[in-house]
Design a protein around this motif. Structure first.
Motif, PDB file in Angstrom:
ATOM      1  N   ASP A  84      -2.082   2.713  -8.713  1.00 16.31           N
ATOM      2  CA  ASP A  84      -2.209   4.092  -8.247  1.00 16.31           C
ATOM      3  C   ASP A  84      -3.628   4.322  -7.731  1.00 16.31           C
ATOM      4  O   ASP A  84      -4.380   3.365  -7.497  1.00 16.31           O
TER       5      ASP A  84
ATOM      6  N   MET B 133       0.816  -1.210   0.000  1.00 18.02           N
ATOM      7  CA  MET B 133       0.000   0.000   0.000  1.00 18.02           C
ATOM      8  C   MET B 133       0.849   1.259   0.000  1.00 18.02           C
ATOM      9  O   MET B 133       1.778   1.407   0.789  1.00 18.02           O
ATOM     10  N   THR B 134       0.558   2.175  -0.920  1.00 13.84           N
ATOM     11  CA  THR B 134       1.143   3.518  -0.925  1.00 13.84           C
ATOM     12  C   THR B 134       0.041   4.513  -1.250  1.00 13.84           C
ATOM     13  O   THR B 134      -0.946   4.176  -1.890  1.00 13.84           O
ATOM     14  N   GLY B 135       0.208   5.730  -0.811  1.00 10.44           N
ATOM     15  CA  GLY B 135      -0.811   6.743  -1.062  1.00 10.44           C
ATOM     16  C   GLY B 135      -1.954   6.625  -0.087  1.00 10.44           C
ATOM     17  O   GLY B 135      -1.791   6.188   1.057  1.00 10.44           O
TER      18      GLY B 135
END
Length: 322
Positions: A122, A41-43
């Motif tokens: 994204d 997980m990013t953002g």
């Protein structure tokens, strides 16, 4: 999504466990059938923007940043089909040794009974609907080839996309009175996609199937309504009738049951039947045993007949006591 950061196995403590149904967050994850494992997980952390039920169908709108998702092992307890619709961003879904890349507006089918993997590189927004097997009345083998598959070439996909797109709109949540009919439309669209995805049958078989279904609709109140009775009325063998239905992905008994439950549901909320008891309505449509009706109705619409009628009364719909 209700996140928890905890370790329940060798995967490690850096994974987030989420529940699409907030009510199940109170349970131990090992006892839930809608737990997902989130990694990479990013953002923006994933979250459920909206969730509601359409009878026995569960609807959730999920949004977040880059993420990878897999079902926790308890998800295999749930039997049914998940319909996914990508609202924005991009996404990849893998199952049954197949992988499909989704663009906004694409739909996909997969099941929690087998391992799947979903990844988004994204920011994305994603609508999913869980449809229990009891509602679809399909065998797993009838949809295997369409799991994590590209559905864009199937004509009925446009219908399914239209329903999912409507549900994804924040101001289009159906009223309680309309929810059952919207669920019917969604399930019918899924059946249409599955029909388009099967090897094409002859025009004669398809025409015969539709003729038999129309005849069933006109005789739903008949006490005996099985393959033998249908065959006798059309000068066919019971085996032929069963084969025609099987070629269209359903059985005679499942279709009759679904149609009868739909008639019962409609009359429970019809002002013209407000003074009739549930038992009277049910018996008219082939369910003389209250326990059998309650079990079948709850599996189909997510609430008992009494609860279903009472909930609509609380929403200002006309009705009467049993």
């Amino acid at each position: 999504m209700v996140p928890r950061e905890e370790s329940m196995g060798p995967q490690g403590p850096d994974l987030v466990y989420g529940w699409l149904n907030p009510a199940s967050a109170e349970k131990d994850a090992r006892d839930n059938d809608d737990v997902i494992v989130v990694s990479g997980m990013t953002g923006e952390p994933p979250s459920v923007r909206a969730s509601f039920a359409l009878g026995a169908l569960e609807v959730a709108l999920v949004a977040g940043g880059a993420v990878e998702v897999e079902p926790w092992e308890t998800s295999r307890q749930w039997q049914g089909v998940v319909v996914g619709y990508l609202v924005s961003g991009s996404m990849r879904v893998s199952q049954e040794e197949r992988t499909v890349d989704l663009a906004p507006g694409d739909v996909v089918l997969y099941t929690g009974a087998h391992g799947y993997r979903i990844s988004a590189p994204d920011a994305h927004e994603y609508l999913l609907v869980r449809i229990p097997t009891s509602v679809l009345a399909l065998r797993h083998g009838e949809l295997t080839t369409l799991l994590a598959a590209d559905l864009t070439s199937l004509g009925a996909t446009r219908l399914l996309r239209a329903v999912m797109s409507t549900l994804a709109s924040p101001d289009s949540r159906p009223s309680d009175a309309a929810a059952g009919h919207v669920a019917d439309a969604l399930v019918a669209a899924v059946h249409a996609v599955l029909a388009d995805g099967r090897a094409p049958g002859t025009a004669t078989v398809l025409s015969l199937f539709h003729s038999l279904v129309l005849w069933i609709e006109e005789h739903l109140q008949d006490a005996e309504l099985d393959a033998v009775r249908i065959a006798r009325a059309h000068e066919l063998s019971p085996r032929t009738v069963r084969r025609v239905f099987a070629a269209n992905g359903v059985t005679v008994s499942s279709l009759v049951r679904e149609r009868r439950l739909e008639r019962i549901r409609d009359e429970l909320v019809d002002p013209g039947h407000a003074r009739e008891s549930i038992g009277t309505i049910a018996a008219r449509w082939g369910f003389p045993d209250p326990a059998t009706l309650s079990s079948a109705f709850t599996r189909r619409y997510g609430a008992s007949p009494r609860r279903y009628r009472a909930d609509l009364q609380r929403q200002g719909q006309p009705g009467a006591a049993d």
